[in-house]
Enzyme design. Structure first.
Site, short mmCIF file in Angstrom:
data_model
loop_
_atom_site.label_atom_id
_atom_site.label_comp_id
_atom_site.label_asym_id
_atom_site.label_seq_id
_atom_site.Cartn_x
_atom_site.Cartn_y
_atom_site.Cartn_z
N VAL A 263 -37.99 93.13 -22.29
CA VAL A 263 -38.89 94.21 -21.49
C VAL A 263 -40.09 94.38 -22.63
O VAL A 263 -39.29 95.48 -23.25
CB VAL A 263 -37.92 95.77 -21.30
CG1 VAL A 263 -38.80 96.85 -20.10
CG2 VAL A 263 -36.87 95.98 -20.08
N SER A 264 -41.40 94.04 -22.10
CA SER A 264 -42.05 94.41 -22.46
C SER A 264 -43.28 95.71 -21.27
O SER A 264 -43.35 95.91 -20.62
CB SER A 264 -43.40 93.02 -22.38
OG SER A 264 -43.98 93.22 -22.26
N PRO A 265 -44.40 95.83 -22.44
CA PRO A 265 -44.92 96.78 -21.74
C PRO A 265 -46.53 96.20 -21.90
O PRO A 265 -47.47 96.84 -21.47
CB PRO A 265 -45.42 97.31 -23.73
CG PRO A 265 -44.90 96.52 -24.52
CD PRO A 265 -44.18 95.66 -24.34
N ASP B 1 -45.12 88.09 -26.06
CA ASP B 1 -45.09 89.61 -26.43
C ASP B 1 -45.33 88.43 -28.35
O ASP B 1 -46.04 89.84 -28.95
CB ASP B 1 -44.08 91.27 -27.36
CG ASP B 1 -43.53 91.29 -25.49
OD1 ASP B 1 -44.62 90.95 -24.46
OD2 ASP B 1 -42.67 91.12 -25.10
#
Ligand code: NAG
Ligand code: NAG
Ligand code: NAG
Ligand code: NAG
Length: 701
Positions: A275-277, A388
């Protein structure tokens, strides 16, 4: 209940008070402590980029502790602004706690969870594999984190009060899946049960003190990597989730400087593995085209495929993510429909030697097969990094030969055995980390597994980064085990990510087959998740039934003085012939506007001479009507930056630049900027110094 009262004329009355909180309240304590590590020269942990060494401070690191007690049992949860935590660190904290409180706090009733910021100093994990990029063990980081966590728990311990605890949740759009091709591998029927390929539910515990109905604390769990600030950042920072905590604490500690005030609000990690922002998603930064979906490459190269957003630059992105989390948390805190927790507090813990663990799994055709964990190993895709932060640990670019630590350990690298290759299949093994025992362990084999129960709330401490689907399966497994053994149907189950032991990633069996970064970093092989599901199912059953489980084999805690470290100590500082420490080399302009950034340059000492925990390297001060200077911001504020550089290694000279972004909320007036530091003379003890800039006027136009 009966209460003593005095009326307006001072007559003592004994009244019977009807209370609406019929349920037995818990004793709860909350505490926060600064745990900032060395802000200069130690490599930041997370991107595994050797030259991403600390160069100052953006946001201070904090440890936030929450103790819950039902009169019989006590549990502790601590969230720390660090990339992750390890056994040795937790063990050091437990030993320190036991000197003071005997066996009140143990490995069994205490979950220590890292927020996963990639902007904090490393070198504290003790395992070779995880300390390599820091040039080995960094005792300064280790001690800083140990003290911070210990202080946070001690403060929580000292302010225990009868309180009510509520659970609630809400949705926040602040993440994307960074390995959708892996997620796609999971069975269709399973994927259909969910709205998307990330969990966007923020789960919150809020704590209200009985005596005065004051909100004293909140813990928020949300699945997102703390990687808004990318691998070009060298300032120590707690990133998006750390800033969300600061915003929340500022909201409920009005008038306090950051890190002060009694309300404690944490944003803790969960199943954030994939999960990436960076919500704009990956793009080829060289061509503007889409990256290849399965390999995240641009024309075969991974270094150009980078995810960014939602802001225009990484600081703005961190702020946007933080604000989304903070705003939702605030709405939930104000909502009085939350469910109050009641019922006993329980905990269960087991040490598990994963490579030695054997379980039976049922294949699709019904055949039962016995599978086991593998000795730790990292696959090839691990070196490719993620969107990321591409190119983590990239041997190919020759960075290994620049690292003296690598030069020492390089000669010991062991090839994988045929059993390793077989066990990890289809993972092509890059580093057979489980085979290498020189100079000591490269990755853990014995992990901590743990569940805390507070009434109908179950917190699962997991030893690494569970992907979205791994986390969903884990929550379902634990909930089913709780319910089918007589626990409540309403039980809320939350995953506390990166807890107690760090063992990289845990992808599902199906995700593992594709061998993207998360699968390549699932170190115990394809059945890692299935093994954990089986272990935690047993733990949940025993927890509800009140059965004991085997403690399992205690991991070894190596003697810290014998660990390899090539980190050089600070030798000495000099200010030069014509200057003193703290002298201003570059003054601020006489007048500045709201919206500007002020920058002041000082003659400085090395920041590692004193880590300045619970202190600050800088202040922004405003002249009050009474002629006194009031501190309005410190180095813990988002809008200040402390930047440090060695200008001459031979002469021991260095400079510090303090920057302050003047936001709209700043009142016009007269201001100055100060820098606090310490220097190490060639002979004698470390000395402190202070520098003060000229005053300047902030105007609103
Ligand atoms: C510490 O705890 C142990 C076991 O929980 C107990 O036997 C011992 O008496 C305690 N020591 C002190 C000094 O209270
Ligand atoms: C990091 O973010 C900045 C924007 O703040 C961007 O210019 C840069 O390309 C990014 N670099 C990487 C490696 O992600
Ligand atoms: C408060 O929480 C309840 C239950 O979760 C929800 O239905 C309601 O919309 C919430 N109210 C606000 C203002 O968020
Ligand atoms: C079930 O599948 C496994 C693995 O594909 C295979 O080895 C086994 O022979 C199968 N069993 C039956 C009864 O078909």
């Amino acid at each position: 209940m009966w209460r003593l009262w005095t009326n307006a004329s001072g007559v003592l009355l004994l009244l019977c008070v009807l209370t609406t909180t019929a349920n037995a309240a818990y004793q709860v304590g909350v505490g926060r402590a600064d745990c900032t590590g060395p802000v200069a020269e130690i490599t930041l942990m997370g991107y595994a980029k050797l030259d991403q060494k600390g160069c100052g401070l953006h946001l201070r690191q904090f440890a936030r502790a929450f103790i819950f007690d039902d009169g019989t049992n006590r549990v502790v949860f601590v969230s720390i602004d660090a990339c992750m935590v390890g056994f040795s660190l937790k063990n050091a904290v437990v030993e320190k706690l036991q000197e003071l409180y005997n066996t009140t706090y143990t490995h069994e009733n205490f979950i220590l969870s890292g927020t996963h910021t990639h902007g904090a100093p490393g070198g504290f994990l003790v395992d070779v594999m995880y300390d390599i990029t820091e040039l080995g063990f960094a005792h300064e980081t280790f001690d800083a984190y140990t003290n911070g966590i210990f202080n946070a728990i001690k403060r929580a311990h000292e302010n225990m009060a009868s309180s009510r605890v509520y659970i609630t949740s809400g949705e926040v759009d602040a993440n994307i899946n960074r390995s959708p091709a892996s997620y796609d591998q999971n069975p269709e029927e399973e994927k259909k049960k969910y709205n998307g390929n990330t969990d966007q539910t923020l789960r919150q515990l809020k704590i209200i003190r009985d005596s005065d109905n004051v909100l004293i604390g909140a813990i928020n769990w949300y699945a997102v990597h703390a990687v808004s600030l990318n691998n070009t950042n060298c300032l120590v920072t707690s990133d998006n989730v750390g800033y969300a905590s600061i915003l929340l604490e500022s909201e409920y500690n009005q008038g306090s400087l950051i890190g002060q005030g009694s309300f404690v609000g944490a944003f803790a990690s969960s199943n954030l593995g994939d999960v990436s922002p960076n919500m704009n998603g990956p793009i080829c930064v060289n061509t503007g085209e889409e990256c290849d979906y399965v390999t995240s490459t641009c024309n075969g190269e991974n270094k150009y495929c980078i995810a960014m957003g939602p802001g225009d630059d990484m600081f703005e992105s961190a702020e946007i993510i933080a604000k989304r989390l903070f705003e939702k948390s605030k709405v939930l805190l104000a909502n009085d429909t939350a469910q109050e927790l009641s019922g006993p507090i329980k905990f269960i813990h087991q040490w598990v030697d994963v490579p030695k663990k054997q379980i039976d799994i049922q294949l699709e055709n019904g055949t039962v097969q016995s599978v086991s964990g593998c000795l730790p190993a990292m696959g090839y895709s691990f070196a490719a990094g993620t969107t990321d932060g591409p190119g983590e640990f990239d041997f190919k670019q020759g960075s290994s030969s620049d690292n003296p630590f690598w030069n020492i350990v390089r000669d010991f690298i062991f090839p994988p055995t045929p059993e390793d290759i077989d066990c990890h299949y289809p993972k092509p093994i890059l580093i057979a980390s489980g085979r290498i025992k020189v100079p000591y362990n490269w990755q853990p084999e014995i992990v901590s597994t743990q569940i805390l129960l507070i009434g109908d709330f179950a917190l699962i401490g997991v030893p690494g980064e569970f992907t979205t689907m791994s986390g969903r399966r884990m929550r379902d497994t634990v909930k089913n085990a709780i319910v089918s053994n007589g626990g409540s149907e309403d039980t809320e189950v939350v995953i506390a990510g990166l807890s107690n032991t760090y063992t990289s990633y845990i992808a599902t069996y199906e995700e593992y087959q594709l061998q993207r970064y998360e699968g390549a970093s699932t170190i115990f092989g394809p059945h890692t998740l299935q093994i954990y599901l089986s272990v935690y199912k047993t733990l949940a059953e025993a927890l509800i039934k009140g059965d004991k489980v085997d403690a399992g084999p205690l991991p070894e805690d190596p003697d810290k003085s014998k660990l390899l470290s090539l980190i050089t100590p600070v030798l000495f500082d000099t200010s030069g012939w014509f200057w003193n420490f703290g002298d201003v080399l570059e003054q601020p302009p006489k007048t500045v506007n709201v919206g500007d950034t002020v920058s002041v340059r000082f003659v400085a000492g090395h920041p590692r001479n004193d880590l300045m925990q619970e202190k600050t390297f800088l202040t922004v001060e405003k002249l009050g009507d009474n002629g006194k200077w009031n501190v309005i911001a410190t180095d813990a504020n988002f809008e200040t930056r402390f930047k440090w550089t060695r200008t001459s290694l031979i002469k021991g000279a260095s400079e510090a630049v303090v920057e302050w972004d003047i936001r709209d909320s700043v009142e016009p007036g007269t201001y100055r900027i100060c820098h606090m530091g310490n220097y190490k003379p060639l002979w004698g003890d470390i000395q402190s110094y202070q520098g003060i800039s000229n005053s300047f006027v902030v105007t609103s136009t």
